[in-house]
Design a protein around this motif. Structure first.
Motif, PDB file in Angstrom:
ATOM      1  N   LYS A 346       0.848  -1.208   0.000  1.00 18.55           N
ATOM      2  CA  LYS A 346       0.000   0.000   0.000  1.00 18.55           C
ATOM      3  C   LYS A 346       0.873   1.244   0.000  1.00 18.55           C
ATOM      4  CE  LYS A 346      -4.435  -1.154   1.918  1.00 18.55           C
ATOM      5  NZ  LYS A 346      -4.591  -2.005   3.077  1.00 18.55           N
ATOM      6  N   MET A 347       0.568   2.131  -0.901  1.00 19.27           N
ATOM      7  CA  MET A 347       1.253   3.428  -0.915  1.00 19.27           C
ATOM      8  C   MET A 347       0.865   4.164   0.366  1.00 19.27           C
ATOM      9  SD  MET A 347       3.234   4.811  -3.098  1.00 19.27           S
ATOM     10  CE  MET A 347       3.926   6.403  -3.403  1.00 19.27           C
ATOM     11  N   PRO A 348       1.832   4.677   1.134  1.00 19.29           N
ATOM     12  CA  PRO A 348       1.470   5.339   2.382  1.00 19.29           C
ATOM     13  C   PRO A 348       0.571   6.536   2.136  1.00 19.29           C
ATOM     14  CG  PRO A 348       3.803   5.615   1.873  1.00 19.29           C
ATOM     15  CD  PRO A 348       3.253   4.701   0.842  1.00 19.29           C
ATOM     16  N   SER A 349      -0.381   6.754   3.058  1.00 18.66           N
ATOM     17  CA  SER A 349      -1.280   7.891   2.848  1.00 18.66           C
ATOM     18  C   SER A 349      -0.537   9.194   3.163  1.00 18.66           C
ATOM     19  CB  SER A 349      -2.521   7.752   3.718  1.00 18.66           C
ATOM     20  OG  SER A 349      -2.135   7.660   5.060  1.00 18.66           O
ATOM     21  N   THR A 350      -1.091  10.280   2.693  1.00 19.67           N
ATOM     22  CA  THR A 350      -0.407  11.562   2.858  1.00 19.67           C
ATOM     23  C   THR A 350      -1.030  12.396   3.975  1.00 19.67           C
ATOM     24  OG1 THR A 350      -1.784  12.319   1.045  1.00 19.67           O
ATOM     25  CG2 THR A 350       0.490  11.780   0.513  1.00 19.67           C
ATOM     26  N   SER A 351      -2.085  11.832   4.586  1.00 21.02           N
ATOM     27  CA  SER A 351      -2.648  12.556   5.730  1.00 21.02           C
ATOM     28  C   SER A 351      -3.030  11.540   6.808  1.00 21.02           C
ATOM     29  CB  SER A 351      -3.885  13.342   5.295  1.00 21.02           C
ATOM     30  OG  SER A 351      -4.846  12.434   4.799  1.00 21.02           O
ATOM     31  N   GLY A 352      -3.279  12.031   8.010  1.00 15.29           N
ATOM     32  CA  GLY A 352      -3.621  11.129   9.107  1.00 15.29           C
ATOM     33  C   GLY A 352      -2.574  11.183  10.188  1.00 15.29           C
ATOM     34  N   VAL A 353      -2.852  10.476  11.281  1.00 19.17           N
ATOM     35  CA  VAL A 353      -1.961  10.605  12.428  1.00 19.17           C
ATOM     36  C   VAL A 353      -0.610   9.926  12.239  1.00 19.17           C
ATOM     37  CG1 VAL A 353      -3.496  11.091  14.373  1.00 19.17           C
ATOM     38  CG2 VAL A 353      -3.368   8.760  13.452  1.00 19.17           C
ATOM     39  N   ASP A 354      -0.622   8.763  11.567  1.00 15.27           N
ATOM     40  CA  ASP A 354       0.635   8.014  11.490  1.00 15.27           C
ATOM     41  C   ASP A 354       1.308   8.111  10.114  1.00 15.27           C
ATOM     42  OD1 ASP A 354      -1.337   6.690  10.238  1.00 15.27           O
ATOM     43  OD2 ASP A 354      -0.848   4.704  11.033  1.00 15.27           O
ATOM     44  N   VAL A 355       1.192   9.260   9.477  1.00 10.95           N
ATOM     45  CA  VAL A 355       1.762   9.445   8.137  1.00 10.95           C
ATOM     46  C   VAL A 355       3.266   9.156   8.116  1.00 10.95           C
ATOM     47  CG1 VAL A 355       2.301  11.183   6.407  1.00 10.95           C
ATOM     48  CG2 VAL A 355       0.072  11.124   7.413  1.00 10.95           C
ATOM     49  N   VAL A 356       3.964   9.711   9.099  1.00  5.58           N
ATOM     50  CA  VAL A 356       5.423   9.572   9.110  1.00  5.58           C
ATOM     51  C   VAL A 356       5.808   8.107   9.277  1.00  5.58           C
ATOM     52  CG1 VAL A 356       7.532  10.243  10.329  1.00  5.58           C
ATOM     53  CG2 VAL A 356       5.678  11.886  10.018  1.00  5.58           C
ATOM     54  N   GLN A 357       5.087   7.432  10.183  1.00  5.76           N
ATOM     55  CA  GLN A 357       5.367   6.013  10.426  1.00  5.76           C
ATOM     56  C   GLN A 357       5.100   5.179   9.171  1.00  5.76           C
ATOM     57  OE1 GLN A 357       6.702   4.777  13.409  1.00  5.76           O
ATOM     58  NE2 GLN A 357       7.048   3.121  11.938  1.00  5.76           N
ATOM     59  N   GLN A 358       3.983   5.467   8.522  1.00  4.75           N
ATOM     60  CA  GLN A 358       3.629   4.746   7.290  1.00  4.75           C
ATOM     61  C   GLN A 358       4.692   4.941   6.216  1.00  4.75           C
ATOM     62  OE1 GLN A 358      -0.169   5.183   5.374  1.00  4.75           O
ATOM     63  NE2 GLN A 358      -1.227   5.455   7.306  1.00  4.75           N
ATOM     64  N   GLN A 359       5.111   6.186   6.072  1.00  6.99           N
ATOM     65  CA  GLN A 359       6.124   6.509   5.062  1.00  6.99           C
ATOM     66  C   GLN A 359       7.431   5.778   5.363  1.00  6.99           C
ATOM     67  OE1 GLN A 359       5.377   8.870   2.384  1.00  6.99           O
ATOM     68  NE2 GLN A 359       7.099   7.683   1.595  1.00  6.99           N
ATOM     69  N   ASP A 360       7.768   5.785   6.639  1.00  6.39           N
ATOM     70  CA  ASP A 360       9.004   5.135   7.066  1.00  6.39           C
ATOM     71  C   ASP A 360       8.939   3.627   6.806  1.00  6.39           C
ATOM     72  OD1 ASP A 360      11.515   5.469   8.238  1.00  6.39           O
ATOM     73  OD2 ASP A 360      10.756   4.479  10.050  1.00  6.39           O
ATOM     74  N   ASN A 361       7.818   3.018   7.148  1.00  2.00           N
ATOM     75  CA  ASN A 361       7.642   1.581   6.920  1.00  2.00           C
ATOM     76  C   ASN A 361       7.763   1.252   5.438  1.00  2.00           C
ATOM     77  OD1 ASN A 361       7.204   0.997   9.595  1.00  2.00           O
ATOM     78  ND2 ASN A 361       4.979   1.135   9.456  1.00  2.00           N
TER      79      ASN A 361
END
Ligand SMILES: Nc1ncnc2c1ncn2[C@@H]1O[C@H](COP(=O)(O)OS(=O)(=O)O)[C@@H](OP(=O)(O)O)[C@H]1O
Length: 469
Positions: A346-361
């Motif tokens: 899944k492409m990380p979302s660009t908004s929401g609480v855990d954006v940075v974590q998603q991007q990092d993962n």
């Protein structure tokens, strides 16, 4: 006659005098320009030849069986020769049976070409297919290894189509854009016949997709014997979501599925492959021989027995029975394995609480895959491809949609229970044993653990929560 400071010269002598400096440099300049023009002309002619050959690959989707030796030599020695126009090529090769790219390939028209793949060896197709095949028959088992760098071998419904298309969009990678089941049924050389016909020569990694190969012992055996260095890529998915996706996919493709409520855990009846047992990925992966239960290399007999017993306990009695029959007769796989879960695509979302974590993962996942495959350039943005029959008329589509299930409905509680029990064993075995093998790579182990921990948790809790939010 003139007198020049004591020296007398005739007109004839004057004509024979060396030319002035200006005239001399003009003449030299003209000669240099002629040489340059000649060089430029031969350069253009050589490029036109190669481009013509390459465009014949693009136009037909097939390369000539062998490039002429002079062209091959030229391509080898001239790094500037364009070796592939990836976007053109994938446009032709994307003869995708029934899939669609929902997140359109961005920047198709702006993709770099030619790619700078100097770190990869140049692969030409100098040896004709028949010779490769004969060489394999004569005992030269791995003669075609260099033509098969990676294989996306499973599991079905775990994003394998996305993986094939997305990898194929990378500048250093070419991938056959349809499923190849050659290793299950045919001569082991047959797979490289597809490679040579459908993928260009040059500095690329070459790969194929066959989502059932991971479950097919013949395919794994052929990989072990003939392509032992081919890097395998295996996708997993939450068992409940996998089952729902598989069932609905069969409905979409017009299979005469029984209602899910009539389908039992033992898969008696076949159900066109939609079997709860298949979601027990550990029962399949253990056959590769990457864990103590699958290989015998411990010299300490007691330790070996203990280790194997503990591992065996993670399998159900039914799984143990089939392992008892199968394990002694299969080939241990030497191939490396990259393991992912579909949610990592899944492409990380660009908004929401855990954006940075998603991007990092996501970044860590992509980075590990890059290192695993050995490519230097970045991957394009992620896509999402959903295979299945398209272009049905509205009435037929509505009829099929009505037969699809939402596995979170109350009536499928029993099915979810079976799948979660199996998911618990899968999670424990993969985390405690499989990922510990030096042959197994996971994109972002920390995040992968968190994902697998959810295999024993009902995803409907989250889905229903989302519905009420
Ligand atoms: N990027 C990304 N993110 C999340 N999910 C993704 C992604 N790419 C593919 N998918 C989902 O994977 C399902 C298709 O898997 P496969 O391509 O392996 O199917 S097949 O075996 O080739 O038929 C299919 O699942 P369902 O939509 O649930 O059927 C796809 O939607």
């Amino acid at each position: 006659m003139t007198n020049n400071g004591g020296t007398t010269t005739t007109r004839r002598q004057r004509q024979r005098q060396p030319p002035s400096l200006i005239r001399l440099s003009l003449k030299r300049c003209f000669a240099a320009r002629s040489v340059l023009a000649l060089l430029l002309l031969s350069y253009i002619i050589s490029h036109v030849t190669v481009i013509q050959e390459l465009s014949s690959i693009d136009a037909s989707g097939k390369s000539p069986p062998l490039l002429s030796s002079s062209t091959t030599l030229m391509m080898r020695t001239n790094p500037k020769v364009p070796q592939k126009q990836p976007q053109q090529q994938s446009a032709v090769r994307m003869k995708q049976k029934t899939s669609s790219v929902t997140n359109k390939k961005e920047g198709d028209s702006t993709r770099q070409s030619p790619p700078n793949n100097r770190s990869l060896p140049f692969i030409s197709y100098d040896i004709p297919f028949d010779e490769l095949r004969s060489a394999m028959d004569a005992g030269n088992d791995t003669v075609a290894q260099h033509l098969l760098d990676f294989g996306i071998i499973g599991f079905p419904k775990c994003g394998t189509t996305t993986m094939m298309q997305w990898l194929g969009m990378h500048n250093e990678i070419v991938a056959i854009q349809h499923e190849i089941m050659a290793l299950q049924k045919h001569h082991p050389a047959r797979i490289v016949n597809f490679v040579m016909k459908e993928l260009p020569p040059g500095r690329f990694l070459r790969g194929y997709k066959s989502p059932n190969d991971v479950e097919d012992q013949r395919a794994l055996n052929k990989l072990a014997q003939h392509y032992p260095h081919t890097k395998l890529i295996v996708g997993l998915r939450h068992p409940v979501l996998w089952y729902e996706s598989f069932y609905n996919h069969r409905i979409q493709n017009g299979f005469n599925m029984p209602p899910m409520t009539e389908m039992n855990a033992n898969c008696i009846g076949g159900y066109y492959g939609v079997c709860i047992g298949r979601a027990g990925y550990h029962g399949t992966l253990v056959r590769m021989g990457k864990t103590p239960l699958g290989y015998d290399n411990s010299t300490d007999a007691n330790k070996k027995a203990e280790e194997r017993m503990a591992e065996r306990n993670l399998f159900s009695p039914k799984e143990r029975r089939s392992l008892r029959n199968d394990l002694p007769v299969r080939t241990i796989s030497p191939n490396p394995v990259f393991l992912y879960d579909t949610s990592q695509l899944k492409m990380p979302s660009t908004s929401g609480v855990d954006v940075v974590q998603q991007q990092d993962n996501y970044n860590q996942f992509v980075q590990t895959l890059k290192t695993y495959l050995g490519v230097s350039q970045d991957f394009p943005p992620m896509i999402q491809s959903k295979p299945g029959k398209k272009d049905l008329n509205a009435t037929e589509q509505a009829r099929r949609d009505a037969r699809k299930v939402d596995i979170c409905d109350e009536v499928y509680q029993e099915h979810r229970k079976w799948l979660l029990e199996s998911g618990k064993r899968t999670k424990e075995w993969i985390l405690d044993y499989f990922v510990k093998s030096p042959d197994v790579t996971v994109g972002n182990l920390h995040h992968f653990r968190e994902i697998l921990d959810m295999y024993s948790v009902d995803p409907c809790l989250q889905r229903n929560r989302n519905k009420t939010d």
